[in-house]
Scaffold this active site. Sequence first.
Site, short mmCIF file in Angstrom:
data_model
loop_
_atom_site.label_atom_id
_atom_site.label_comp_id
_atom_site.label_asym_id
_atom_site.label_seq_id
_atom_site.Cartn_x
_atom_site.Cartn_y
_atom_site.Cartn_z
N LYS A 1 30.03 48.84 37.75
CA LYS A 1 30.73 49.72 36.81
C LYS A 1 32.21 49.74 37.12
O LYS A 1 32.56 49.92 38.28
CB LYS A 1 30.15 51.13 36.96
CG LYS A 1 30.85 52.17 36.11
CD LYS A 1 30.32 53.53 36.43
CE LYS A 1 31.08 54.55 35.61
NZ LYS A 1 30.73 55.89 35.95
N LYS B 1 30.96 50.64 42.22
CA LYS B 1 31.69 51.47 41.26
C LYS B 1 33.16 51.49 41.65
O LYS B 1 33.51 51.88 42.76
CB LYS B 1 31.12 52.89 41.24
CG LYS B 1 31.91 53.80 40.30
CD LYS B 1 31.23 55.12 40.08
CE LYS B 1 32.08 56.00 39.18
NZ LYS B 1 31.43 57.28 38.90
N TYR C 1 27.57 53.51 25.15
CA TYR C 1 27.69 54.52 24.09
C TYR C 1 27.40 53.90 22.72
O TYR C 1 27.24 54.60 21.74
CB TYR C 1 29.09 55.16 24.11
CG TYR C 1 29.39 55.74 25.48
CD1 TYR C 1 28.89 56.99 25.84
CD2 TYR C 1 30.12 55.03 26.43
CE1 TYR C 1 29.12 57.51 27.11
CE2 TYR C 1 30.36 55.54 27.69
CZ TYR C 1 29.85 56.78 28.02
OH TYR C 1 30.06 57.28 29.28
N GLU D 1 28.38 46.90 49.50
CA GLU D 1 27.85 48.13 48.92
C GLU D 1 26.43 47.91 48.37
O GLU D 1 25.54 48.74 48.56
CB GLU D 1 28.76 48.64 47.79
CG GLU D 1 30.07 49.25 48.26
CD GLU D 1 29.89 50.66 48.84
OE1 GLU D 1 28.74 51.14 48.92
OE2 GLU D 1 30.90 51.27 49.21
C1 PBG Z 1 30.99 60.69 37.52
C2 PBG Z 1 30.94 59.60 36.54
C3 PBG Z 1 32.01 58.99 35.89
C4 PBG Z 1 31.47 58.11 34.95
C5 PBG Z 1 30.07 58.18 35.08
N1 PBG Z 1 29.76 59.10 36.08
C6 PBG Z 1 33.47 59.23 35.98
C7 PBG Z 1 34.18 59.06 37.25
O1 PBG Z 1 33.66 58.52 38.23
O2 PBG Z 1 35.32 59.53 37.31
C8 PBG Z 1 32.27 57.28 33.98
C9 PBG Z 1 31.55 56.81 32.77
C10 PBG Z 1 32.43 56.31 31.68
O3 PBG Z 1 33.67 56.21 31.80
O4 PBG Z 1 31.85 56.01 30.63
N2 PBG Z 1 30.70 60.46 38.82
#
Ligand code: PBG
Length: 331
Positions: free
Chosen positions: A256, A203, A321, A241
């Site tokens: 992500k 992430k 989404y 990771e």
């Molecule tokens: C929170 C989380 C985030 C997203 C999913 N879980 C935001 C972040 O890490 O700041 C982002 C999802 C998206 O932008 O659609 N831990």
Amino acid sequence: MSNSSRLNLVQRPRRIRRTEALRRMTCETQLTVNDLIYPLFIMEGENTKVEVTSMPGSYRYTLDLLLKEVAEAHALGIPAIALFPLVAEDKKDNAGTESYNPDGLIQRTVRAIKQELPDMMIVTDVALDPFSSKGHDGIVSDDGEILNDETVEVLVKQAISHAEAGADIVAPSDMMDGRIGAIRQGLDAAGYTNVSILAYSAKYASAYYGPFRDALDSAPKFGDKKTYQMNPANAREALTEVELDIAEGADMVMVKPALAYLDIIQLVRSTTNLPVAAYNVSGEYAMIKAAGEKGWIDEKKVMLETLTSMKRAGADVILTYFAKEVALILH
Ligand code: PBG
């Protein structure tokens, strides 16, 4: 055309693109409704849905209306949803204690969905940011550091409370070190050996999360997330990771965001046999919606092309989404 002007070619790749049937037959990547996880925003209250300004077509729902949305997704064959809560400011604190309240918004929502639609798979987000008065995924020390091990203790409680409520899959999105192993141990010790872990393994600290943070009012109150989320310039580190999360007990791993990280999806796919998920995040959704609204692109075609590229890169599962829109088209 005279014979002399004809090229003498052995291979003519265009032959297999000649008709719709040939193109269908030689198609390498199928995007199907089975691949989709539908992320949904939940808020307190009744009979209300509020469109997220930066995510047209995406809403924060109160539980009664969320149940209808989930039922529609279920009827379209979408196998799973992912839940994200909008938490009232007065319920937030530095340690995110509301995150493991057995009667918290997420826990109540999971129970209600499971009662109505037991075979809809529910993914819950494990992280402190929606519950944190500081807007961070972990506990913040007096000098502004994100405390790893203290945070993991809270994440384990949060994950167990989700499992207790009926979640099928817990998805730690916080990027603390060692959280997958700790959550696996905690779930097993509490008797939830069948609850799986979808690890947000690679992430990145991404500007593509902006609209999501608007939706949940969860932007960091100071600084950024670069001490826990990854540097967008790094690829090898993603494999570290992923390896760690698998060794600690992850059932599925995630990359992500997705669109700017297709190379990472491909890399992760080639190093593990576990299912790989890609998160088509809020900013990716917002860009397509915005250009579509302006009439600058064909929104539906760009949506399908984008999601197909994620599958082609190696994703088995896509959080998007667009899930309902895609399901309606593929149905
Ligand atoms: C929170 C989380 C985030 C997203 C999913 N879980 C935001 C972040 O890490 O700041 C982002 C999802 C998206 O932008 O659609 N831990």
